[in-house]
Write a protein that holds these residues in place. Structure first.
Motif, PDB file in Angstrom:
ATOM      1  N   GLN A   1      87.205   0.118  18.888  1.00  0.00           N
ATOM      2  CA  GLN A   1      86.436   1.265  18.409  1.00  0.00           C
ATOM      3  C   GLN A   1      87.252   2.535  18.653  1.00  0.00           C
ATOM      4  O   GLN A   1      87.366   3.396  17.784  1.00  0.00           O
ATOM      5  N   GLU A   2      87.820   2.608  19.842  1.00  0.00           N
ATOM      6  CA  GLU A   2      88.682   3.729  20.206  1.00  0.00           C
ATOM      7  C   GLU A   2      89.616   3.292  21.306  1.00  0.00           C
ATOM      8  O   GLU A   2      89.221   2.539  22.205  1.00  0.00           O
ATOM      9  N   ALA A   3      90.855   3.746  21.248  1.00  0.00           N
ATOM     10  CA  ALA A   3      91.837   3.465  22.289  1.00  0.00           C
ATOM     11  C   ALA A   3      92.262   4.798  22.906  1.00  0.00           C
ATOM     12  O   ALA A   3      92.842   5.644  22.223  1.00  0.00           O
ATOM     13  N   THR A   4      91.928   4.988  24.176  1.00  0.00           N
ATOM     14  CA  THR A   4      92.338   6.192  24.894  1.00  0.00           C
ATOM     15  C   THR A   4      93.698   5.934  25.517  1.00  0.00           C
ATOM     16  O   THR A   4      93.865   5.010  26.315  1.00  0.00           O
ATOM     17  N   ALA A   5      94.682   6.743  25.135  1.00  0.00           N
ATOM     18  CA  ALA A   5      96.065   6.570  25.576  1.00  0.00           C
ATOM     19  C   ALA A   5      96.374   7.631  26.628  1.00  0.00           C
ATOM     20  O   ALA A   5      96.465   8.819  26.317  1.00  0.00           O
ATOM     21  N   LEU A   6      96.515   7.194  27.877  1.00  0.00           N
ATOM     22  CA  LEU A   6      96.727   8.106  29.004  1.00  0.00           C
ATOM     23  C   LEU A   6      98.176   8.055  29.460  1.00  0.00           C
ATOM     24  O   LEU A   6      98.708   6.983  29.753  1.00  0.00           O
ATOM     25  N   ASP A   7      98.821   9.213  29.514  1.00  0.00           N
ATOM     26  CA  ASP A   7     100.202   9.257  30.008  1.00  0.00           C
ATOM     27  C   ASP A   7     100.509  10.662  30.497  1.00  0.00           C
ATOM     28  O   ASP A   7      99.965  11.650  29.982  1.00  0.00           O
ATOM     29  N   ILE A   8     101.398  10.743  31.472  1.00  0.00           N
ATOM     30  CA  ILE A   8     101.784  12.044  32.029  1.00  0.00           C
ATOM     31  C   ILE A   8     102.767  12.778  31.116  1.00  0.00           C
ATOM     32  O   ILE A   8     102.926  13.988  31.184  1.00  0.00           O
ATOM     33  N   SER A   9     103.445  12.041  30.224  1.00  0.00           N
ATOM     34  CA  SER A   9     104.492  12.603  29.382  1.00  0.00           C
ATOM     35  C   SER A   9     103.960  13.030  28.008  1.00  0.00           C
ATOM     36  O   SER A   9     103.500  12.203  27.216  1.00  0.00           O
ATOM     37  N   GLY A  10     104.069  14.313  27.724  1.00  0.00           N
ATOM     38  CA  GLY A  10     103.665  14.816  26.417  1.00  0.00           C
ATOM     39  C   GLY A  10     104.514  14.262  25.293  1.00  0.00           C
ATOM     40  O   GLY A  10     104.020  14.015  24.183  1.00  0.00           O
ATOM     41  N   ARG A  11     105.799  14.041  25.557  1.00  0.00           N
ATOM     42  CA  ARG A  11     106.685  13.515  24.518  1.00  0.00           C
ATOM     43  C   ARG A  11     106.349  12.058  24.210  1.00  0.00           C
ATOM     44  O   ARG A  11     106.413  11.634  23.049  1.00  0.00           O
ATOM     45  N   MET A  12     106.006  11.283  25.217  1.00  0.00           N
ATOM     46  CA  MET A  12     105.582   9.903  24.967  1.00  0.00           C
ATOM     47  C   MET A  12     104.357   9.889  24.061  1.00  0.00           C
ATOM     48  O   MET A  12     104.279   9.121  23.092  1.00  0.00           O
ATOM     49  N   LEU A  13     103.387  10.735  24.374  1.00  0.00           N
ATOM     50  CA  LEU A  13     102.179  10.793  23.569  1.00  0.00           C
ATOM     51  C   LEU A  13     102.472  11.288  22.155  1.00  0.00           C
ATOM     52  O   LEU A  13     101.864  10.815  21.183  1.00  0.00           O
ATOM     53  N   ALA A  14     103.417  12.213  22.016  1.00  0.00           N
ATOM     54  CA  ALA A  14     103.778  12.711  20.686  1.00  0.00           C
ATOM     55  C   ALA A  14     104.397  11.600  19.844  1.00  0.00           C
ATOM     56  O   ALA A  14     104.111  11.482  18.644  1.00  0.00           O
ATOM     57  N   GLU A  15     105.243  10.778  20.459  1.00  0.00           N
ATOM     58  CA  GLU A  15     105.832   9.649  19.739  1.00  0.00           C
ATOM     59  C   GLU A  15     104.747   8.645  19.335  1.00  0.00           C
ATOM     60  O   GLU A  15     104.779   8.085  18.237  1.00  0.00           O
ATOM     61  N   LEU A  16     103.790   8.437  20.222  1.00  0.00           N
ATOM     62  CA  LEU A  16     102.672   7.533  19.921  1.00  0.00           C
ATOM     63  C   LEU A  16     101.862   8.051  18.733  1.00  0.00           C
ATOM     64  O   LEU A  16     101.547   7.295  17.807  1.00  0.00           O
ATOM     65  N   VAL A  17     101.499   9.323  18.756  1.00  0.00           N
ATOM     66  CA  VAL A  17     100.700   9.908  17.676  1.00  0.00           C
ATOM     67  C   VAL A  17     101.447   9.831  16.348  1.00  0.00           C
ATOM     68  O   VAL A  17     100.872   9.486  15.305  1.00  0.00           O
ATOM     69  N   LYS A  18     102.743  10.120  16.378  1.00  0.00           N
ATOM     70  CA  LYS A  18     103.554  10.046  15.163  1.00  0.00           C
ATOM     71  C   LYS A  18     103.582   8.632  14.606  1.00  0.00           C
ATOM     72  O   LYS A  18     103.405   8.419  13.391  1.00  0.00           O
ATOM     73  N   GLU A  19     103.787   7.651  15.477  1.00  0.00           N
ATOM     74  CA  GLU A  19     103.836   6.260  15.035  1.00  0.00           C
ATOM     75  C   GLU A  19     102.469   5.802  14.527  1.00  0.00           C
ATOM     76  O   GLU A  19     102.383   5.071  13.530  1.00  0.00           O
ATOM     77  N   ALA A  20     101.402   6.228  15.205  1.00  0.00           N
ATOM     78  CA  ALA A  20     100.057   5.868  14.763  1.00  0.00           C
ATOM     79  C   ALA A  20      99.767   6.430  13.376  1.00  0.00           C
ATOM     80  O   ALA A  20      99.156   5.752  12.533  1.00  0.00           O
ATOM     81  N   CYS A  21     100.206   7.655  13.115  1.00  0.00           N
ATOM     82  CA  CYS A  21     100.024   8.250  11.786  1.00  0.00           C
ATOM     83  C   CYS A  21     100.763   7.452  10.718  1.00  0.00           C
ATOM     84  O   CYS A  21     100.225   7.212   9.625  1.00  0.00           O
ATOM     85  N   GLU A  22     101.988   7.028  11.035  1.00  0.00           N
ATOM     86  CA  GLU A  22     102.757   6.243  10.074  1.00  0.00           C
ATOM     87  C   GLU A  22     102.084   4.905   9.782  1.00  0.00           C
ATOM     88  O   GLU A  22     102.201   4.371   8.680  1.00  0.00           O
ATOM     89  N   ARG A  23     101.355   4.368  10.762  1.00  0.00           N
ATOM     90  CA  ARG A  23     100.654   3.093  10.581  1.00  0.00           C
ATOM     91  C   ARG A  23      99.217   3.294  10.089  1.00  0.00           C
ATOM     92  O   ARG A  23      98.465   2.337   9.956  1.00  0.00           O
ATOM     93  N   ARG A  24      98.847   4.552   9.884  1.00  0.00           N
ATOM     94  CA  ARG A  24      97.499   4.911   9.430  1.00  0.00           C
ATOM     95  C   ARG A  24      96.426   4.433  10.409  1.00  0.00           C
ATOM     96  O   ARG A  24      95.392   3.916  10.017  1.00  0.00           O
ATOM     97  N   ILE A  25      96.731   4.609  11.675  1.00  0.00           N
ATOM     98  CA  ILE A  25      95.773   4.307  12.742  1.00  0.00           C
ATOM     99  C   ILE A  25      95.170   5.629  13.208  1.00  0.00           C
ATOM    100  O   ILE A  25      95.899   6.521  13.645  1.00  0.00           O
ATOM    101  N   GLY A  26      93.856   5.757  13.115  1.00  0.00           N
ATOM    102  CA  GLY A  26      93.230   7.044  13.403  1.00  0.00           C
ATOM    103  C   GLY A  26      92.264   7.060  14.564  1.00  0.00           C
ATOM    104  O   GLY A  26      91.538   8.044  14.748  1.00  0.00           O
TER     105      GLY A  26
END
Length: 302
Positions: free
Chosen positions: A115-140
């Motif tokens: 339903q929802e996946a909460t992605a917790l990390d201390i690194s903003g760049r890690m999260l930015a890479e995750l968000v970018k990849e999720a957008c490319e996979r059309r995961i919202g």
């Protein structure tokens, strides 16, 4: 390999499972919290040593390369999530918390069914890479949260609280905190063997003159702790082959940054790193292809 709550003792690559006997009961009577805390002391990832700001800069700098490695080994992580789905640990429509998610190693596998996946990390760049990849996979349905696990205080409960190879969860306090945020299940993934960190062990000895292992990641500590608390944990090992080819220069730079979290890396120490990488290289390249093992420990929260 599944144990269904039987005691497991690991020594190197060996494991023993079975019905709990009187002798094994003596093992359960040990103070596993104290033993796990002791294992953290003198470890390669001893939290009393690294500077948090340095670690944050290190992980930020590694984010893009980390995602590339994750994508190369994606079938392994997808296989673990699929196994958890078959076992009922992860279910369609679950709300999942992925602690120290990195660039989405497992978050990207959970999200399509969650339903929802909460992605917790201390690194903003890690999260930015995750968000970018999720957008490319059309995961919202991924919710990125930048925070250290030690600081995480949100009131939500999740169907599944998950973490894998997490520098944020290396002792009993951080480990048992997972239960506080779970309404049903928890899963902790770690390495199946300490040998997977052999290069780091060698370099620590070369740079600091002492041997440092990563015993705090040994599955025996969390497993026996859970059993001693009356939980019924299960364990499954996943063996695979993995590796990459990198130049001596690339690896020298990587390990200079890594060990820079623990000590000052001057030119003399950098030269030691380069000499070691040269000693295990061929034609200027280091191939790290070898057998690896991950182990998933999962249990229901009372």
């Amino acid at each position: 390999m599944e144990t269904g709550g039987s005691l497991i003792i690991l020594t190197g690559n060996a494991c023993m499972t079975g019905i709990i006997t009187p002798r094994m009961t003596d093992m359960l009577n040990l103070d596993w919290k104290a033993l796990w805390n002791a294992a953290q002391q003198g470890s390669l990832m001893d939290k009393s040593q690294p500077d948090e700001d340095k670690w944050l800069a290190f992980w930020d700098g590694e984010a893009a390369a980390y995602l590339a490695r994750v994508k190369a080994e994606e079938r392994v992580y997808a296989g673990i999530v699929e196994y958890l789905r078959r076992e009922g640990v992860f279910r369609e429509g679950d709300r999942v918390l992925d602690i120290a998610c990195g660039p989405g190693t497992y978050t990207l596998q959970f999200a399509p069914m969650a339903q929802e996946a909460t992605a917790l990390d201390i690194s903003g760049r890690m999260l930015a890479e995750l968000v970018k990849e999720a957008c490319e996979r059309r995961i919202g349905n991924i919710r990125p949260v930048q925070s250290a696990w030690s600081d995480y205080r949100e009131p939500e409960k999740y169907d599944l609280v998950f973490t894998a190879l997490s520098p944020a969860v290396t002792g009993p306090g951080e480990f048992l905190k997972m239960e506080a945020f779970s309404s049903r299940s928890c899963c902790y993934v770690t390495t199946g063997t300490e040998e997977q960190s052999r290069t780091r062990h060698d370099l620590w000895r070369i740079l600091a003159g002492v041997e440092k292992g990563r015993k705090e990641f040994n599955i025996a500590y969390p497993f026996n702790l859970l059993v001693s608390m009356g939980r019924k944990p299960n364990v499954r090992f996943f063996d695979y082959r993995s590796g990459e080819r990198m130049t001596v220069e690339q690896l020298t730079e990587y390990y200079a940054k890594f060990f820079g979290n623990f000590m000052e890396i001057d030119e003399e120490k950098r030269a030691r790193i380069a000499a070691y990488m040269q000693s295990i290289s061929s034609g200027g390249y280091c191939d790290s292809w070898n057998k690896k093992s991950l182990v998933a420990l999962y249990w229901d929260v009372p």
